[in-house]
Design a protein around this motif. Structure first.
Motif, PDB file in Angstrom:
ATOM      1  N   LYS A 154      34.463  46.440  43.703  1.00 32.33           N
ATOM      2  CA  LYS A 154      33.689  45.361  42.773  1.00 32.33           C
ATOM      3  C   LYS A 154      32.667  44.556  42.648  1.00 32.33           C
ATOM      4  O   LYS A 154      32.612  43.936  43.821  1.00 32.33           O
ATOM      5  N   ASP A 155      31.749  44.611  41.654  1.00 34.84           N
ATOM      6  CA  ASP A 155      30.698  43.936  41.786  1.00 34.84           C
ATOM      7  C   ASP A 155      29.790  44.130  42.990  1.00 34.84           C
ATOM      8  O   ASP A 155      28.923  43.190  43.345  1.00 34.84           O
ATOM      9  N   GLN A 156      29.793  45.449  43.510  1.00 36.27           N
ATOM     10  CA  GLN A 156      28.776  45.964  44.502  1.00 36.27           C
ATOM     11  C   GLN A 156      27.930  46.845  44.140  1.00 36.27           C
ATOM     12  O   GLN A 156      27.065  47.433  45.107  1.00 36.27           O
ATOM     13  N   ILE A 157      27.866  47.387  42.892  1.00 31.87           N
ATOM     14  CA  ILE A 157      27.364  48.585  42.736  1.00 31.87           C
ATOM     15  C   ILE A 157      26.029  48.516  41.863  1.00 31.87           C
ATOM     16  O   ILE A 157      26.018  47.722  40.660  1.00 31.87           O
ATOM     17  N   GLY A 158      25.023  49.230  42.131  1.00 29.84           N
ATOM     18  CA  GLY A 158      23.643  49.219  41.135  1.00 29.84           C
ATOM     19  C   GLY A 158      23.591  50.838  40.602  1.00 29.84           C
ATOM     20  O   GLY A 158      23.568  51.796  41.297  1.00 29.84           O
ATOM     21  N   LEU A 159      23.332  50.793  39.472  1.00 27.70           N
ATOM     22  CA  LEU A 159      23.353  51.828  38.570  1.00 27.70           C
ATOM     23  C   LEU A 159      22.111  52.006  37.680  1.00 27.70           C
ATOM     24  O   LEU A 159      21.790  50.938  37.054  1.00 27.70           O
ATOM     25  N   LEU A 160      21.340  52.957  37.578  1.00 26.70           N
ATOM     26  CA  LEU A 160      20.460  53.211  36.579  1.00 26.70           C
ATOM     27  C   LEU A 160      20.882  52.911  35.061  1.00 26.70           C
ATOM     28  O   LEU A 160      21.869  53.340  34.842  1.00 26.70           O
ATOM     29  N   SER A 161      20.040  52.336  34.389  1.00 28.94           N
ATOM     30  CA  SER A 161      20.483  51.808  33.245  1.00 28.94           C
ATOM     31  C   SER A 161      20.236  52.578  31.939  1.00 28.94           C
ATOM     32  O   SER A 161      20.916  52.375  30.902  1.00 28.94           O
ATOM     33  N   LEU A 162      19.716  53.674  31.985  1.00 29.45           N
ATOM     34  CA  LEU A 162      19.769  54.446  30.734  1.00 29.45           C
ATOM     35  C   LEU A 162      20.143  55.757  30.912  1.00 29.45           C
ATOM     36  O   LEU A 162      20.424  56.284  32.084  1.00 29.45           O
ATOM     37  N   PRO A 163      20.930  56.362  29.787  1.00 28.70           N
ATOM     38  CA  PRO A 163      21.799  57.829  29.979  1.00 28.70           C
ATOM     39  C   PRO A 163      20.712  58.881  30.419  1.00 28.70           C
ATOM     40  O   PRO A 163      21.064  59.899  31.066  1.00 28.70           O
ATOM     41  N   SER A 164      19.631  58.828  30.140  1.00 25.94           N
ATOM     42  CA  SER A 164      18.492  59.953  30.194  1.00 25.94           C
ATOM     43  C   SER A 164      17.857  59.672  31.482  1.00 25.94           C
ATOM     44  O   SER A 164      17.103  60.822  32.049  1.00 25.94           O
ATOM     45  N   ASN A 165      18.163  58.578  32.407  1.00 24.94           N
ATOM     46  CA  ASN A 165      17.755  58.730  33.806  1.00 24.94           C
ATOM     47  C   ASN A 165      18.707  58.601  34.744  1.00 24.94           C
ATOM     48  O   ASN A 165      18.336  58.889  36.263  1.00 24.94           O
ATOM     49  N   SER A 166      19.951  58.170  34.444  1.00 22.63           N
ATOM     50  CA  SER A 166      20.896  58.039  35.473  1.00 22.63           C
ATOM     51  C   SER A 166      21.909  59.144  35.389  1.00 22.63           C
ATOM     52  O   SER A 166      22.458  59.370  36.613  1.00 22.63           O
ATOM     53  N   PHE A 167      21.815  59.976  34.563  1.00 23.91           N
ATOM     54  CA  PHE A 167      22.567  61.234  34.341  1.00 23.91           C
ATOM     55  C   PHE A 167      24.133  60.743  34.619  1.00 23.91           C
ATOM     56  O   PHE A 167      24.909  61.709  35.251  1.00 23.91           O
ATOM     57  N   LEU A 168      24.771  59.646  34.342  1.00 19.41           N
ATOM     58  CA  LEU A 168      25.962  59.134  34.782  1.00 19.41           C
ATOM     59  C   LEU A 168      27.103  60.025  33.721  1.00 19.41           C
ATOM     60  O   LEU A 168      28.291  60.037  34.000  1.00 19.41           O
ATOM     61  N   LEU A 169      26.733  60.557  32.453  1.00 17.09           N
ATOM     62  CA  LEU A 169      27.349  61.423  31.859  1.00 17.09           C
ATOM     63  C   LEU A 169      27.865  62.436  32.566  1.00 17.09           C
ATOM     64  O   LEU A 169      28.898  62.954  32.651  1.00 17.09           O
ATOM     65  N   GLU A 170      26.848  63.100  32.976  1.00 13.13           N
ATOM     66  CA  GLU A 170      27.079  64.504  33.753  1.00 13.13           C
ATOM     67  C   GLU A 170      27.802  64.087  35.247  1.00 13.13           C
ATOM     68  O   GLU A 170      28.614  64.966  35.382  1.00 13.13           O
ATOM     69  N   ILE A 171      27.506  63.034  35.719  1.00 12.95           N
ATOM     70  CA  ILE A 171      28.337  62.692  36.899  1.00 12.95           C
ATOM     71  C   ILE A 171      29.733  62.624  36.499  1.00 12.95           C
ATOM     72  O   ILE A 171      30.594  63.076  37.354  1.00 12.95           O
ATOM     73  N   THR A 172      29.961  61.792  35.685  1.00 13.48           N
ATOM     74  CA  THR A 172      31.398  61.503  35.040  1.00 13.48           C
ATOM     75  C   THR A 172      32.262  62.792  34.732  1.00 13.48           C
ATOM     76  O   THR A 172      33.227  63.046  35.261  1.00 13.48           O
ATOM     77  N   ALA A 173      31.616  63.543  33.832  1.00 15.55           N
ATOM     78  CA  ALA A 173      32.046  64.779  33.476  1.00 15.55           C
ATOM     79  C   ALA A 173      32.483  65.927  34.705  1.00 15.55           C
ATOM     80  O   ALA A 173      33.565  66.378  34.687  1.00 15.55           O
ATOM     81  N   THR A 174      31.478  65.846  35.437  1.00 13.94           N
ATOM     82  CA  THR A 174      31.611  66.617  36.515  1.00 13.94           C
ATOM     83  C   THR A 174      32.938  66.154  37.558  1.00 13.94           C
ATOM     84  O   THR A 174      33.792  67.012  37.936  1.00 13.94           O
ATOM     85  N   THR A 175      32.857  65.135  37.669  1.00 12.49           N
ATOM     86  CA  THR A 175      33.867  64.293  38.710  1.00 12.49           C
ATOM     87  C   THR A 175      35.155  64.139  38.016  1.00 12.49           C
ATOM     88  O   THR A 175      36.177  64.629  39.072  1.00 12.49           O
ATOM     89  N   PHE A 176      35.402  63.957  36.774  1.00  5.31           N
ATOM     90  CA  PHE A 176      36.606  63.797  36.312  1.00  5.31           C
ATOM     91  C   PHE A 176      37.230  64.658  35.197  1.00  5.31           C
ATOM     92  O   PHE A 176      38.475  64.701  34.870  1.00  5.31           O
ATOM     93  N   PHE A 177      36.254  65.570  34.748  1.00  2.00           N
ATOM     94  CA  PHE A 177      36.679  66.272  33.496  1.00  2.00           C
ATOM     95  C   PHE A 177      36.411  67.887  33.845  1.00  2.00           C
ATOM     96  O   PHE A 177      36.319  68.556  33.078  1.00  2.00           O
ATOM     97  N   GLY A 178      36.099  68.184  35.169  1.00  2.00           N
ATOM     98  CA  GLY A 178      36.085  69.478  35.560  1.00  2.00           C
ATOM     99  C   GLY A 178      34.584  70.096  35.052  1.00  2.00           C
ATOM    100  O   GLY A 178      34.339  71.504  35.499  1.00  2.00           O
ATOM    101  N   GLY A 179      33.747  69.281  34.683  1.00  2.00           N
ATOM    102  CA  GLY A 179      32.293  70.129  34.532  1.00  2.00           C
ATOM    103  C   GLY A 179      31.735  69.434  33.208  1.00  2.00           C
ATOM    104  O   GLY A 179      32.204  68.616  32.321  1.00  2.00           O
TER     105      GLY A 179
END
Length: 262
Positions: free
Chosen positions: A73-98
């Motif tokens: 909690k309150d420890q993490i830094g993440l890139l702020s844009l979907p187009s440079n953080s690629f957190l959607l791809e990370i989340t889909a791969t990690t929790f939704f199988g791809g």
């Protein structure tokens, strides 16, 4: 940076016969138009991985899912844009199988809602890379996503930081060589692009710049230590660039601002 899936013919379709060294590349380093014609070859590639301050977080993380762990909690830094953080791809791969879960708007919303669960752990949504790096090195923000090569350089200079390839793979972003149709140096461009596809050239680029090689591992002379410093044998997460162009871009940006960073 080229966006896969673009429909406009901005670049000259490349003739494979003029690129004999293209055979050395990993397939995901070859960009194609929807009809299969080649429009670019990756020049350099770089990884986004999990980075941690070793003094604050002595245990090496193993998964992107660690970002969601309440202990951070309150420890993490993440890139702020979907187009440079690629957190959607990370989340889909990690929790939704791809990444296939991102093929529809409904799937994107499902993934975003899961990503939104990470917000209590996020101390900084950053655009200024220097700001995050300084906070990482001091331990103010001891965990996040960042560039593997930059973090490795900081570690080599004695900073208490590490870069870890999670079991789901690091995110592999890239910049590509293309040829403009109006170029008056097309043949010269072909020769240069082919030159950059030679294994011995990629060896030098990786050693000198710290970027990941575009050439298949078996063709390289990088030692195991040199290869591990810039890349990984774990299959990478390739950004779903089609999310960030055209109508999908507008939808993703709006919902990102509402659900993730809002």
């Amino acid at each position: 940076i080229m966006l896969r899936g673009q429909s406009n013919e901005l670049w000259l379709p490349l003739d494979p016969a003029k690129l004999p060294n293209m055979k050395n590349l990993e397939e995901h380093h070859v960009h194609k138009y929807p009809d299969g014609r080649i429009d670019g070859l990756n020049a350099v590639t770089w990884y986004i991985t999990i980075v941690t301050n070793t003094e604050v977080i002595p245990e090496t993380p193993t998964s992107w899912a660690d970002f969601w762990d309440p202990k951070h909690k309150d420890q993490i830094g993440l890139l702020s844009l979907p187009s440079n953080s690629f957190l959607l791809e990370i989340t889909a791969t990690t929790f939704f199988g791809g990444k296939q879960r991102l093929a529809t708007d409904e799937g994107v919303l499902e993934v975003m809602n899961k990503l939104a669960e990470v917000k209590p752990n996020v101390r900084l949504w950053y655009r200024d890379e220097g700001q995050f790096q300084q906070a990482l090195e001091t331990g103010e923000i001891p965990m996040g996503e960042y560039y593997h090569d930059v973090t490795g350089l900081a570690a080599s200079e004695g900073k208490p930081v590490r870069s870890t390839f999670p079991k789901e793979g690091g995110v592999l972003d890239s910049g590509a060589w293309t040829i403009a149709p109006v170029s008056k140096k097309i043949e010269e461009a072909y020769k240069f692009i082919d030159f950059m596809c030679r294994p011995e050239v990629q060896d030098v680029v990786s050693r000198k710049l710290g970027t990941a090689p575009t050439v298949k591992r078996e063709h390289l002379t990088l030692t195991d230590e040199e290869f591990a410093a810039v890349s990984s044998e774990i299959p990478p997460i390739i950004p779903e660039y089609s999310l960030y162009v055209g109508e999908r871009q507008d939808f993703v940006t709006q919902k990102w601002n509402e659900l993730v960073t809002g």
